[in-house]
Design a protein around this motif. Sequence first.
Motif, mmCIF file in Angstrom:
data_model
loop_
_atom_site.group_PDB
_atom_site.id
_atom_site.type_symbol
_atom_site.label_atom_id
_atom_site.label_comp_id
_atom_site.label_asym_id
_atom_site.label_seq_id
_atom_site.Cartn_x
_atom_site.Cartn_y
_atom_site.Cartn_z
ATOM 1 N N LEU A 153 45.307 36.518 36.537
ATOM 2 C CA LEU A 153 46.190 35.815 37.050
ATOM 3 C C LEU A 153 46.528 36.532 38.353
ATOM 4 C CD1 LEU A 153 47.143 32.782 37.228
ATOM 5 C CD2 LEU A 153 49.310 33.713 36.550
ATOM 6 N N SER A 154 46.928 37.437 38.033
ATOM 7 C CA SER A 154 47.511 38.294 39.375
ATOM 8 C C SER A 154 46.155 38.439 41.005
ATOM 9 C CB SER A 154 47.387 40.179 39.095
ATOM 10 O OG SER A 154 46.299 40.182 38.999
ATOM 11 N N ARG A 155 45.132 38.356 40.551
ATOM 12 C CA ARG A 155 44.112 38.091 41.420
ATOM 13 C C ARG A 155 44.715 37.570 42.453
ATOM 14 N NH1 ARG A 155 39.892 35.368 42.815
ATOM 15 N NH2 ARG A 155 38.077 36.443 44.190
ATOM 16 N N VAL A 156 45.395 35.980 41.997
ATOM 17 C CA VAL A 156 45.020 34.774 42.969
ATOM 18 C C VAL A 156 47.164 35.359 43.900
ATOM 19 C CG1 VAL A 156 46.361 32.722 42.924
ATOM 20 C CG2 VAL A 156 45.034 33.584 41.376
ATOM 21 N N TYR A 157 47.924 36.256 43.068
ATOM 22 C CA TYR A 157 48.372 36.758 43.966
ATOM 23 C C TYR A 157 49.039 37.516 45.292
ATOM 24 C CZ TYR A 157 52.038 34.720 40.270
ATOM 25 O OH TYR A 157 52.132 34.490 39.057
ATOM 26 N N GLN A 158 47.029 38.603 44.637
ATOM 27 C CA GLN A 158 46.447 39.384 45.849
ATOM 28 C C GLN A 158 45.720 38.421 46.640
ATOM 29 O OE1 GLN A 158 43.967 42.024 43.839
ATOM 30 N NE2 GLN A 158 45.593 42.750 42.581
#
Length: 493
Positions: free
Chosen positions: A207-212
Amino acid sequence: MIEYSESWLILTLLRWKGSVFPRSCYFAIPAAILTAVLVKVEETTRVQFREELGLLDANRSQLWIISVGVLHALLIFRINRAMERFWEGTGLLHQMRGEWFDAVSCCVTFTRGSIATRYEDTMKFRHTIVRLMSLCHGSALGEIGGEDSDFCETIDAAGLSDLTQHHLTECAEVLHFNRVEVLLHMIQSLITHNLDNGVLRVQPPILSRVYQTLSRGFVNLLNAKKIADTRFPFPFSQLISGLLLVHVVMLPILLSAVIAEVWLATTLTFIPIFSMCCLKNYIGVELENPFGRDDNDLPLKHFQAEMNNCLLMLLHHSADFMAGVSKQRCIVDIHDIREAMRVTSMESWLQETIAKAATSSTDAPAKGSEVLHEDSTDSATISDFEVDAYGGHVIEKVHPIFPGARRDEEKLQSTTLLQGIDQVVAALMGIRQAIEVQSEDVGRSIDTFAALAVNLRKGGEMGDDHVLEDDESHDAGFTLAWDCGIPLHEALG
């Protein structure tokens, strides 16, 4: 943004909307008129005032050439910077939209696992994040467009809760926070909250890819704002304006001193001043800031409409559709797949050839309405074959036409096929003739080397005073003939 076509040169020249020609004529036409007046005054009064003022010497001076060269260099520098800013601006807007849509699309995909058990919470999350992102993208375009930008339509902003709308209004009007930053923070908070509640069934590292992605989209927005907020440096603009004004005044005087023809002097004055005014004052200014409501600015409303359409696709009931292959029609072996691709390419080429022949034919039948079916035996129709995009099977496209048209079409196809077969046969005949010529050359070479070998063998035996018996000579000749593949009587001499 102006949509235009360059197919017809005259139509492009006469297009008035978004053109910089009228404003450039404000300087070029008075300069041309001044040149014509000076030439006429010289002819009528016979007063050599230009010689008395030394204008003829100024025309041969290097100072004028240097000043014009500096002006040209500055104009080229400004137009290059303007083009770079224009293309960078449109690239940043597309990157921003791609990043933000990718983030929302990933979030919608991560909620597939919770539809069966928590349908209401899942749909609430999807509708909320889509509305927030549409509002965020529209606010971003309005921010870089400035006060002159058009209002960008968003996806049902009134569908947000009253508390959410009150919070956005308070942050923008009372607290004077940046609207885009507030919306991005709300989107990130919404994603984190639904991850904790189990609506988003995905591991936190993924999910951290979404924030990036959200962060990269915001960086692209800031780079676009840099273009909108930073103008071309004033000292450069002031210098260009001064040199251009001097050029507008001095060029008519200098040209009228060396050219006696009115029309030629006027033309040679108008063209350079017109082109310089177009490049400096108007094309450069139009392209330096590609955001706004000018005719040549980027279509911000079109960008917002594209973003809304992409986001609405995520709310459609088919957003969770799972793609698959057909058990009956799916080809598994890669060799069979390549063969099918080759056959498909040949069929496409054949259909294009038949279509071209039908178009060029004067008695080609007219096409009517199209009806799709799988079997057609009516002699009063013309059938073309297409591939069904969903089923993958071959279907027919039928055109109602006059009686006998099917026979004409079949005759045309047969003629085209025969022409293709004739070309293939001619190519194969050429290949066979080439092979026959090569084989004859090889045969002659073998015969030559065989005869040379026999002569060398005889010469060597005579030098050593050894004479072969008749049977030995016959055996040697037979061996040579067998090895070289030549007739026995030729091998023996």
